[in-house]
Scaffold this active site. Structure first.
Site, PDB file in Angstrom:
ATOM      1  N   ASP A 221      41.563  70.709   5.429  1.00 25.15           N
ATOM      2  CA  ASP A 221      41.653  71.947   4.639  1.00 25.15           C
ATOM      3  C   ASP A 221      41.959  71.606   3.176  1.00 25.15           C
ATOM      4  O   ASP A 221      41.353  72.154   2.252  1.00 25.15           O
ATOM      5  CB  ASP A 221      42.686  72.922   5.237  1.00 25.15           C
ATOM      6  CG  ASP A 221      44.004  72.267   5.645  1.00 25.15           C
ATOM      7  OD1 ASP A 221      44.107  71.020   5.597  1.00 25.15           O
ATOM      8  OD2 ASP A 221      44.941  72.997   6.012  1.00 25.15           O
ATOM      9  N   ASP A 245      30.193  67.671   8.422  1.00 24.25           N
ATOM     10  CA  ASP A 245      29.100  68.654   8.360  1.00 24.25           C
ATOM     11  C   ASP A 245      29.485  69.771   7.395  1.00 24.25           C
ATOM     12  O   ASP A 245      28.712  70.164   6.517  1.00 24.25           O
ATOM     13  CB  ASP A 245      28.855  69.223   9.766  1.00 24.25           C
ATOM     14  CG  ASP A 245      27.787  70.308   9.749  1.00 24.25           C
ATOM     15  OD1 ASP A 245      26.741  70.087   9.127  1.00 24.25           O
ATOM     16  OD2 ASP A 245      28.015  71.378  10.352  1.00 24.25           O
TER      17      ASP A 245
HETATM   18  C1  IPM Z   1      23.315  68.716   9.479  1.00 22.67           C
HETATM   19  C2  IPM Z   1      22.919  69.964  10.214  1.00 22.67           C
HETATM   20  C3  IPM Z   1      22.969  69.709  11.718  1.00 22.67           C
HETATM   21  C4  IPM Z   1      24.390  69.299  12.082  1.00 22.67           C
HETATM   22  C5  IPM Z   1      22.514  70.887  12.597  1.00 22.67           C
HETATM   23  C6  IPM Z   1      21.104  71.313  12.272  1.00 22.67           C
HETATM   24  C7  IPM Z   1      22.664  70.604  14.063  1.00 22.67           C
HETATM   25  O1  IPM Z   1      23.730  71.035   9.849  1.00 22.67           O
HETATM   26  O2  IPM Z   1      22.656  67.670   9.680  1.00 22.67           O
HETATM   27  O3  IPM Z   1      24.242  68.770   8.674  1.00 22.67           O
HETATM   28  O4  IPM Z   1      25.261  70.154  12.265  1.00 22.67           O
HETATM   29  O5  IPM Z   1      24.642  68.099  12.196  1.00 22.67           O
HETATM   30 MG    MG Z   2      25.037  70.598   8.239  1.00 23.47          MG
END
Ligand code: IPM
Ligand code: MG
Length: 366
Positions: A221, A245
């Site tokens: 965070d 992500d």
């Molecule tokens: C990324 C994308 C993917 C992930 C999705 C499409 C599954 O958001 O490569 O960042 O979450 O890894």
């Molecule tokens: Mg992503």
């Protein structure tokens, strides 16, 4: 020697942006006398429609037979509000990452000076920021058990990390930091999660082998806030699958647009290269998506899978030059961009090829 590249254009804007990355690679091959052999295969929604499976065996085999993989994007809105769908496009991507052992995902955040004003953040906070994210890609909550109770009232996703998984990605991050500013921010949620406490302890152990590298632990965070507050404090960021992500979508704003960010997913044998943006169904098929993240992913492919540093730099240099000439796709245009400099996907791809061609085939005039 022929280098084999599997091309998985995927869904949404994937095919539109992949086309220009592939054409850039074809041009590089001509310019440097390399032989690249491309083979296309289906993934995600496109594959489900054709075969019922998000990652058909033919696609996996084609990737295994290749030296590197270029990927567009997967995802389709028809699954978003359908929790009962048993096959989803994203499963294909995750299965592929796992099957090829692509545990190390590199996401460089690099500012193009020309785009300082395309960001919603203040230019003075951004200038000079240069961050390399290491995302653990084949473990964590993405790959723990996913469950839903029979009565539909409870669901859970398990976050699991093994020490070995943390060690191998940590080594990669520390090695990269040694070649950079010698600073690793390891991001976790160790005040709440057991998996994060294991993560932190393991990172500290690995760090001992790299005494020149400073380690800073940050809760996720806080890291999210620090990224926006003062991006220049970061050099290498090392974190787990889901945290990275989320953080890299946020960090894309440092570069001005999600449409600019490439990534490389590396394992012991294969490398897969894809933009970090998704399939963007809202703009798919309209020829307005930004192809630069995928073209920059192709540049990473050249460097990491084929050890072609010079080729990679020429391609990055071409992107830079097109931006210097003032050309923008809609996502990176600013209010003062002249309308005739706002390009479609194919026009932007075409500009990069034009500059690349002139760099590769410059005739010497005496
Ligand atoms: C990324 C994308 C993917 C992930 C999705 C499409 C599954 O958001 O490569 O960042 O979450 O890894
Ligand atoms: Mg992503």
């Amino acid at each position: 020697m022929t280098h084999k590249i599997a091309v998985l254009a995927g869904d949404g804007i994937g095919p539109e942006v992949c086309e220009w990355a592939q054409r850039s690679l074809e041009l590089i091959a001509r310019g440097f006398n390399h032989e690249f052999e491309f083979s296309a295969a289906l993934l995600g929604h496109a594959a489900i429609q054709a075969s019922g499976e998000a990652l058909p065996a033919t696609t996996l085999n084609r990737c295994r037979a290749a030296d590197a993989i270029l990927l567009g994007a997967v995802g389709d809105p028809s699954y978003d509000n359908n929790p009962t769908a048993t096959v989803r496009p994203e499963q294909g991507l995750l299965a592929l990452r796992s099957a090829l052992g692509l545990y190390c995902n590199l996401r460089p955040i690099r500012i193009f000076d020309e785009l300082l004003h395309a960001s919603s953040l203040k230019p003075e906070c951004l200038q000079g920021a240069d961050i390399l994210f290491f995302r653990e890609l084949t473990g964590g909550i993405y790959f723990g058990e996913h469950q839903q109770s029979a009565d539909g009232q409870t669901a859970s996703d398990l976050m699991v990390y093994t020490k070995a998984e943390v060690e191998r990605i940590a080594h990669q991050a520390f090695k990269a930091a040694q070649r950079r500013q010698r600073k690793v921010h390891s991001v976790d949620k160790a005040n709440v999660l057991a998996a994060s406490r294991l993560w932190r302890a393991t990172v500290n152990e690995v760090a001992q082998a790299y005494p020149q590298v400073e380690v800073i632990h940050q809760y996720v965070d806080n890291a999210a806030m620090q990224l926006i507050r003062q991006p220049k404090q970061f050099d290498v960021v090392l974190t787990g699958n889901m945290f990275c992500d989320i953080l890299t979508d946020a960090a894309s704003q440092i570069t001005g647009s999600l449409g600019m960010l490439p990534s490389a997913s590396i394992g012991d044998r294969w490398g897969m290269y894809e933009p970090i943006h998704g399939s963007a169904p809202d703009i798919a098929g309209r020829n307005i998506a930004n192809p630069l993240a995928t073209i920059l992913s192709a540049a990473m492919l050249l460097e990491f899978s084929f050890d072609m540093k010079e080729e990679s730099e020429v391609l990055i240099g071409s992107v830079e030059e097109v931006l210097q000439q003032g050309y923008r796709t809609a996502d990176i245009a600013s209010p003062d961009t002249a309308i005739e400099q706002i390009l479609s996907t194919s026009e932007m791809g075409g500009k990069v090829l034009e500059v690349l061609e002139s760099k590769l085939f410059q005739s010497v005039v005496i």
